[in-house]
Structure formats: C-alpha cells, structure tokens
Design a protein around this motif. Structure first.
Motif, PDB file in Angstrom:
ATOM      1  N   TRP A  46       0.837  -1.203   0.000  1.00  6.41           N
ATOM      2  CA  TRP A  46       0.000   0.000   0.000  1.00  6.41           C
ATOM      3  C   TRP A  46       0.868   1.247   0.000  1.00  6.41           C
ATOM      4  N   ASN A  48       0.722   4.999   0.649  1.00  9.42           N
ATOM      5  CA  ASN A  48      -0.255   5.891   1.285  1.00  9.42           C
ATOM      6  C   ASN A  48       0.396   6.942   2.161  1.00  9.42           C
ATOM      7  N   SER A  50      -2.074   8.401   4.433  1.00 10.74           N
ATOM      8  CA  SER A  50      -3.167   8.560   5.394  1.00 10.74           C
ATOM      9  C   SER A  50      -2.828   7.983   6.757  1.00 10.74           C
ATOM     10  N   LEU A  65       4.446   9.530  -2.303  1.00  7.43           N
ATOM     11  CA  LEU A  65       3.477   9.268  -3.371  1.00  7.43           C
ATOM     12  C   LEU A  65       3.888   9.992  -4.655  1.00  7.43           C
ATOM     13  N   TRP A  82      -2.740   3.202  -9.212  1.00 10.75           N
ATOM     14  CA  TRP A  82      -3.347   4.187  -8.310  1.00 10.75           C
ATOM     15  C   TRP A  82      -4.826   3.848  -8.118  1.00 10.75           C
ATOM     16  N   THR A  85      -7.962   4.335  -1.900  1.00  6.87           N
ATOM     17  CA  THR A  85      -8.223   3.596  -0.662  1.00  6.87           C
ATOM     18  C   THR A  85      -9.591   3.969  -0.118  1.00  6.87           C
ATOM     19  N   TYR A 104      -4.630  17.101   2.459  1.00 11.66           N
ATOM     20  CA  TYR A 104      -4.702  15.818   1.767  1.00 11.66           C
ATOM     21  C   TYR A 104      -6.099  15.639   1.190  1.00 11.66           C
ATOM     22  N   PHE A 131      -9.518   7.943  -0.158  1.00 12.70           N
ATOM     23  CA  PHE A 131      -8.256   8.630  -0.432  1.00 12.70           C
ATOM     24  C   PHE A 131      -7.878   8.304  -1.875  1.00 12.70           C
ATOM     25  N   GLU A 134      -4.026   7.471  -3.369  1.00 12.99           N
ATOM     26  CA  GLU A 134      -3.230   6.346  -2.906  1.00 12.99           C
ATOM     27  C   GLU A 134      -3.272   5.182  -3.890  1.00 12.99           C
ATOM     28  N   THR A 323       5.815   2.565   0.507  1.00 14.26           N
ATOM     29  CA  THR A 323       5.435   3.969   0.374  1.00 14.26           C
ATOM     30  C   THR A 323       6.645   4.857   0.134  1.00 14.26           C
TER      31      THR A 323
END
Length: 355
Positions: A46, A48, A50, A65, A82, A85, A104, A131, A134, A323
């Motif tokens: 993942w 991200n 967040s 990202l 992409w 999430t 964000y 999101f 992400e 990430t």
C-alpha cells in the motif's frame, strides 16, 4: 568514479541502486537471499500518506506518493497502480479533519456511495473515507523491475552472499566482509532491514528495533471484485490484478506501536480468511501463500535514513518501505553526492545515540 555498495536487495535497496546507476555511478548490490525477499516479499504494498505519526512524517509520506509517480514516469517500471483507498476504521471525523487540515485529498462517502464503488461488499458501513491519491506497488514486481534497470545500467548484483560485518578504516567504512570474502567500496549503504542493528553495533552505533511480524496471507486467484484498497475495522484487504487477495495477519497492520498479536500458522490463515469472507461476498477462498517475515521498524516507529556519523556509511531502514522507497532512492542518491535533504533531518540515526 566512486564505488557504491548497497547491502540489501529489497525494495529500498533496489530503489537506491536504480537511482545511483541512473546518475552514472558504479554500484554493487549484495544480499544473502534473493531479490524482493524478506520484508519486501511480505509487504502489503500500500502506497499511502493517510497513516502517519506527525506532520513531518505525513509530508515525507506525501512526497513518497509524488516520488512514485516520478519514478514510474521516468523508468516505466510496472506494478504501480493508483487504485485509491476506502477506509471505515476508527474515528472517521477526526481522521478527515486532520487530513483536510494537512491538505490531503479526502472524500466522505455514505453507505450507498460505498456500495456503488465496491458492490462486492457484504455489509457496507454507513460511512467511509476515500483517499483517491493512494495506490499499490506490487512489492516483488516493482523491486525486480527497479533492480533489472539498475543491472541494465551497469550495476553488479551478488545474491546468496551474506554480509557478515562492515570494514572500517581509520575514519570511514571501506567495504564489507561477506561469507565469500571482502568487498571493497568507497561508500556502503545499508538497506538491510531488521539485520541493520547487528551490522552497526560493532562500530558503536545503536539502532533499537521493534519486534513486529509481517505475516501476509495471499489467496489463490478469484474473480476480480475489488477495485480499491480496503481498510476495515478488522483488517486491510486488497485484490491484485491476478485476482489474489492480500491479507495482513494483524489488525491495524500499518500501526507500529502498541501490542501486536502473535498467531500460529493455522490461526493466521483462518482468521485472515474469516475476515475476508465477512467483508466481501466471495466463495470460500483457498490460501496460496503464507509469507512470514519481520517488519523493519526502528524503535520509535519512524524511518532511519542518511548519514551515520561515520564516513562512507549510509543507512536506510524503515517500515512502510513500499510507500517511501522511491523517495528514499532519490534522497539518498542526492545526499551521497552532497545535496543534503531537510526532509530527512528528523530521521537520522543520531537520535538513538547516547551521549
């Protein structure tokens, strides 16, 4: 030309090697296992921002990202997508407010909207956050792709050769000792995950690490039914392009502090499958892989990246390696060539040293 030795062929080591070779440097990568082994193989994948510890950590991850988009465009490496999430874990109001304050992109969804986006959900919650920025980096595919590019640009890859110790000269590290003998280098970069502490200790450098499992259950391919990463109240779930579901063994997999449950193999697989079937309308799945490893989590849960206080030695160890890998590859290459990064200032090894 300087000779750079990257110890570790996981996603962090591959990203650093690719970036150094792209800048025309001589690079050797050495690892006691195979490309994309260890924690990389057990990664959820993942990408991200967040999940974060504080504002500086958020900004590092947010730039991570952006870095993946730069690297994907520059290299054409496959395996990054992409997806976005969807989460309904924890206090959504607080999470939405905090991320909105940080700038964000967050969208609030009701149950109907969630069902529209993911019609295979068994019992959609009344509310969720989306999101959209992400995505996923398929850990083994991306790592292999980056390493292939590094090798094609001239890097030498040595696998199955364990690094036993660092070689220190009068005032700098000058290479490593492996099972097969000595490898000289002008600069050594440790992307060695949970093995980093043992390599640093003989030099008088302390790196405490948390004991955190990285057990990942991967199912056999099933019909495609999920388009997003799901962060549920019980577990994170995603489905890859081949139809396999990826299921971390521990609840709140991204959180690195607090208690962590330890399960036996049968418990890991059964609990993960139970969560999947409670969340998604899917025929009873079959486990294809159980990948067991340890997450490389420094003692305070934050990354350790950059200079070590000893010449010729750089370290790059962190959780959320997927990430941060693209960004760390960029920043480490810049710093080694004299371009210090303020973004990495909070994440130096010096914070763990006494006196």
């Amino acid at each position: 030309m300087s000779r750079f030795l990257v110890v570790g062929a996981g996603i962090i080591g591959a990203a650093i090697a690719e970036r150094l070779t792209a800048r025309g440097e001589e690079v050797v990568v050495v690892d006691g296992g195979l490309v994309a082994g260890g924690a990389t193989a057990a990664s959820f994948g993942w990408i991200n921002a967040s999940f974060y510890a504080d504002e500086a950590h958020f900004r590092l991850r947010r730039e991570g990202l952006r870095a993946w988009r730069r690297v994907s465009e520059r290299t054409g490496v496959r395996g990054v997508s992409w997806t976005g999430t969807l989460t309904w874990e924890g206090d959504l109001d607080a999470q939405e407010a905090a991320l909105y304050e940080l700038g964000y992109e967050v969208t609030r969804l009701d149950g109907k909207s969630l069902s529209y986006l993911e019609p295979a959900l068994r019992k959609p919650p009344d509310a969720a956050l989306a999101f959209h920025l992400e995505g996923v980096g398929e850990p083994q595919q991306v790592t292999q792709g980056l390493m292939d590019r590094a090798v094609a640009a001239g890097a030498q890859l040595i696998l199955g050769q364990r690094v036993r110790s660092l070689l220190a000269g009068d005032d700098a590290v000058v290479g490593v000792e492996t099972d097969a003998g000595l490898l000289p280098a002008d600069h050594v970069i440790l992307a060695t995950g949970t093995g980093t502490s043992d390599l640093l200790a003989p030099l008088g450098l302390d790196l405490p690490m948390l004991d955190r499992p990285a057990d990942m259950v991967v199912t056999a391919p099933a019909p495609s039914m999920l388009g997003h990463i799901l962060v549920t109240e019980e577990r994170e779930i995603r489905q890859d392009k081949a139809g396999r579901f990826w299921l971390p063994s521990n609840p709140r997999h991204q959180v690195v502090t607090g208690a962590v449950e330890a399960f036996h193999q049968e418990q890991i697989t059964q609990r993960s499958l139970d969560v999947l079937m409670r969340t998604v309308v899917v025929d009873e799945p079959r486990v294809e892989q159980l990948i067991r490893a340890k997450r490389p989590v420094p003692g305070d849960g934050l990354p350790v990246v950059g200079e070590t206080g000893i010449g010729g030695l750089t370290v790059a160890v962190m959780h959320s390696g997927v990430t941060l890998a693209a960004l760390v590859g960029e920043l480490v290459a810049h710093e080694i060539e004299g371009e210090a990064s303020e973004m990495l200032a909070p994440y130096r090894l010096a914070r763990f040293q006494k006196g």
